[in-house]
Design a protein around this motif. Structure first.
Motif, PDB file in Angstrom:
ATOM      1  N   LYS A   1      76.361   8.344  10.645  1.00  0.00           N
ATOM      2  CA  LYS A   1      76.194   6.953  11.062  1.00  0.00           C
ATOM      3  C   LYS A   1      74.953   6.820  11.946  1.00  0.00           C
ATOM      4  N   PHE A   2      74.070   5.902  11.551  1.00  0.00           N
ATOM      5  CA  PHE A   2      72.812   5.669  12.241  1.00  0.00           C
ATOM      6  C   PHE A   2      72.771   4.264  12.819  1.00  0.00           C
ATOM      7  N   LEU A   3      72.168   4.149  13.978  1.00  0.00           N
ATOM      8  CA  LEU A   3      71.844   2.854  14.561  1.00  0.00           C
ATOM      9  C   LEU A   3      70.326   2.790  14.645  1.00  0.00           C
ATOM     10  N   LEU A   4      69.750   1.750  14.094  1.00  0.00           N
ATOM     11  CA  LEU A   4      68.310   1.522  14.147  1.00  0.00           C
ATOM     12  C   LEU A   4      68.086   0.290  14.996  1.00  0.00           C
ATOM     13  N   ILE A   5      67.380   0.465  16.131  1.00  0.00           N
ATOM     14  CA  ILE A   5      67.213  -0.632  17.090  1.00  0.00           C
ATOM     15  C   ILE A   5      65.866  -0.481  17.781  1.00  0.00           C
ATOM     16  N   HIS A   6      65.245  -1.583  18.133  1.00  0.00           N
ATOM     17  CA  HIS A   6      63.958  -1.513  18.811  1.00  0.00           C
ATOM     18  C   HIS A   6      64.135  -1.189  20.296  1.00  0.00           C
ATOM     19  N   GLY A   7      64.913  -1.966  20.993  1.00  0.00           N
ATOM     20  CA  GLY A   7      65.085  -1.827  22.438  1.00  0.00           C
ATOM     21  C   GLY A   7      64.555  -3.072  23.139  1.00  0.00           C
ATOM     22  N   TRP A   8      64.769  -3.170  24.444  1.00  0.00           N
ATOM     23  CA  TRP A   8      64.362  -4.348  25.197  1.00  0.00           C
ATOM     24  C   TRP A   8      64.299  -4.010  26.682  1.00  0.00           C
ATOM     25  N   GLY A   9      63.624  -4.854  27.428  1.00  0.00           N
ATOM     26  CA  GLY A   9      63.581  -4.737  28.885  1.00  0.00           C
ATOM     27  C   GLY A   9      62.835  -3.510  29.372  1.00  0.00           C
ATOM     28  N   SER A  10      63.160  -3.109  30.561  1.00  0.00           N
ATOM     29  CA  SER A  10      62.517  -1.954  31.175  1.00  0.00           C
ATOM     30  C   SER A  10      62.839  -0.681  30.394  1.00  0.00           C
ATOM     31  N   PRO A  11      61.856   0.214  30.230  1.00  0.00           N
ATOM     32  CA  PRO A  11      62.128   1.482  29.562  1.00  0.00           C
ATOM     33  C   PRO A  11      63.102   2.374  30.341  1.00  0.00           C
ATOM     34  N   SER A  12      63.240   2.129  31.622  1.00  0.00           N
ATOM     35  CA  SER A  12      64.139   2.925  32.448  1.00  0.00           C
ATOM     36  C   SER A  12      65.591   2.719  32.005  1.00  0.00           C
ATOM     37  N   GLY A  13      66.261   3.794  31.645  1.00  0.00           N
ATOM     38  CA  GLY A  13      67.656   3.723  31.232  1.00  0.00           C
ATOM     39  C   GLY A  13      67.873   3.128  29.854  1.00  0.00           C
TER      40      GLY A  13
ATOM     41  N   ALA B   1      75.277   1.526  24.667  1.00  0.00           N
ATOM     42  CA  ALA B   1      76.474   0.989  25.329  1.00  0.00           C
ATOM     43  C   ALA B   1      77.385   0.199  24.396  1.00  0.00           C
ATOM     44  N   GLY B   2      76.856  -0.551  23.473  1.00  0.00           N
ATOM     45  CA  GLY B   2      77.688  -1.404  22.635  1.00  0.00           C
ATOM     46  C   GLY B   2      78.107  -0.794  21.311  1.00  0.00           C
ATOM     47  N   PHE B   3      77.809   0.472  21.095  1.00  0.00           N
ATOM     48  CA  PHE B   3      78.088   1.074  19.795  1.00  0.00           C
ATOM     49  C   PHE B   3      78.906   2.344  19.955  1.00  0.00           C
ATOM     50  N   GLN B   4      79.960   2.440  19.159  1.00  0.00           N
ATOM     51  CA  GLN B   4      80.848   3.590  19.191  1.00  0.00           C
ATOM     52  C   GLN B   4      80.672   4.414  17.921  1.00  0.00           C
ATOM     53  N   ASN B   5      80.912   5.694  18.031  1.00  0.00           N
ATOM     54  CA  ASN B   5      80.972   6.578  16.868  1.00  0.00           C
ATOM     55  C   ASN B   5      79.710   6.580  16.021  1.00  0.00           C
ATOM     56  N   VAL B   6      78.530   6.655  16.640  1.00  0.00           N
ATOM     57  CA  VAL B   6      77.290   6.831  15.884  1.00  0.00           C
ATOM     58  C   VAL B   6      76.817   8.263  16.079  1.00  0.00           C
ATOM     59  N   ASP B   7      76.153   8.793  15.059  1.00  0.00           N
ATOM     60  CA  ASP B   7      75.626  10.153  15.129  1.00  0.00           C
ATOM     61  C   ASP B   7      74.185  10.184  15.615  1.00  0.00           C
ATOM     62  N   CYS B   8      73.432   9.130  15.305  1.00  0.00           N
ATOM     63  CA  CYS B   8      72.013   9.113  15.632  1.00  0.00           C
ATOM     64  C   CYS B   8      71.575   7.695  15.965  1.00  0.00           C
ATOM     65  N   ILE B   9      70.794   7.557  17.033  1.00  0.00           N
ATOM     66  CA  ILE B   9      70.200   6.277  17.389  1.00  0.00           C
ATOM     67  C   ILE B   9      68.688   6.434  17.307  1.00  0.00           C
ATOM     68  N   VAL B  10      68.092   5.656  16.399  1.00  0.00           N
ATOM     69  CA  VAL B  10      66.637   5.631  16.251  1.00  0.00           C
ATOM     70  C   VAL B  10      66.156   4.377  16.960  1.00  0.00           C
ATOM     71  N   TYR B  11      65.275   4.552  17.941  1.00  0.00           N
ATOM     72  CA  TYR B  11      64.836   3.412  18.741  1.00  0.00           C
ATOM     73  C   TYR B  11      63.342   3.485  19.016  1.00  0.00           C
ATOM     74  N   GLY B  12      62.820   2.433  19.585  1.00  0.00           N
ATOM     75  CA  GLY B  12      61.404   2.351  19.929  1.00  0.00           C
ATOM     76  C   GLY B  12      61.244   1.750  21.310  1.00  0.00           C
ATOM     77  N   HIS B  13      60.361   0.768  21.416  1.00  0.00           N
ATOM     78  CA  HIS B  13      60.125  -0.022  22.615  1.00  0.00           C
ATOM     79  C   HIS B  13      59.368   0.722  23.714  1.00  0.00           C
ATOM     80  N   THR B  14      59.675   1.978  23.962  1.00  0.00           N
ATOM     81  CA  THR B  14      59.052   2.699  25.070  1.00  0.00           C
ATOM     82  C   THR B  14      57.696   3.292  24.709  1.00  0.00           C
ATOM     83  N   HIS B  15      57.419   3.460  23.427  1.00  0.00           N
ATOM     84  CA  HIS B  15      56.205   4.100  22.914  1.00  0.00           C
ATOM     85  C   HIS B  15      56.137   5.576  23.286  1.00  0.00           C
ATOM     86  N   LYS B  16      57.218   6.133  23.805  1.00  0.00           N
ATOM     87  CA  LYS B  16      57.285   7.554  24.153  1.00  0.00           C
ATOM     88  C   LYS B  16      58.206   8.268  23.163  1.00  0.00           C
TER      89      LYS B  16
END
Length: 74
Positions: A8-20, A27-42
């Motif tokens: 199970k994958f979650l693909l999400i950009h992200g938002w707000g401060s990169p901190s945390g 926080a809002g997703f249960q039982n995922v194996d991998c979260i692919v995200y961006g927003h921080t550029h790191k």
């Protein structure tokens, strides 16, 4: 949110401060194996609480990171 070959994958950009950001996006997703995200550029590639967090970074922006990066998830 999608599933490939039982993973199970979650693909999400992200938002707000990169901190945390990893705590915010997971926080809002249960039982995922991998979260692919961006927003921080790191780039990121690590496991935390049995979830693989993967961020390819940025192929064009060196403002935050010291180099351009891409990610390949196999």
């Amino acid at each position: 949110l999608f599933e490939i070959k039982g993973f199970k994958f979650l693909l999400i950009h992200g938002w707000g401060s990169p901190s945390g950001i990893e705590e915010k996006i997971s926080a809002g997703f249960q039982n995922v194996d991998c979260i692919v995200y961006g927003h921080t550029h790191k780039p990121a590639n690590h496991k935390k609480d049995n979830i693989l967090f993967f961020n390819p970074g940025s192929a064009v922006d060196r403002y935050i990171g010291s180099s351009r990066t891409i990610g390949i998830l196999e």
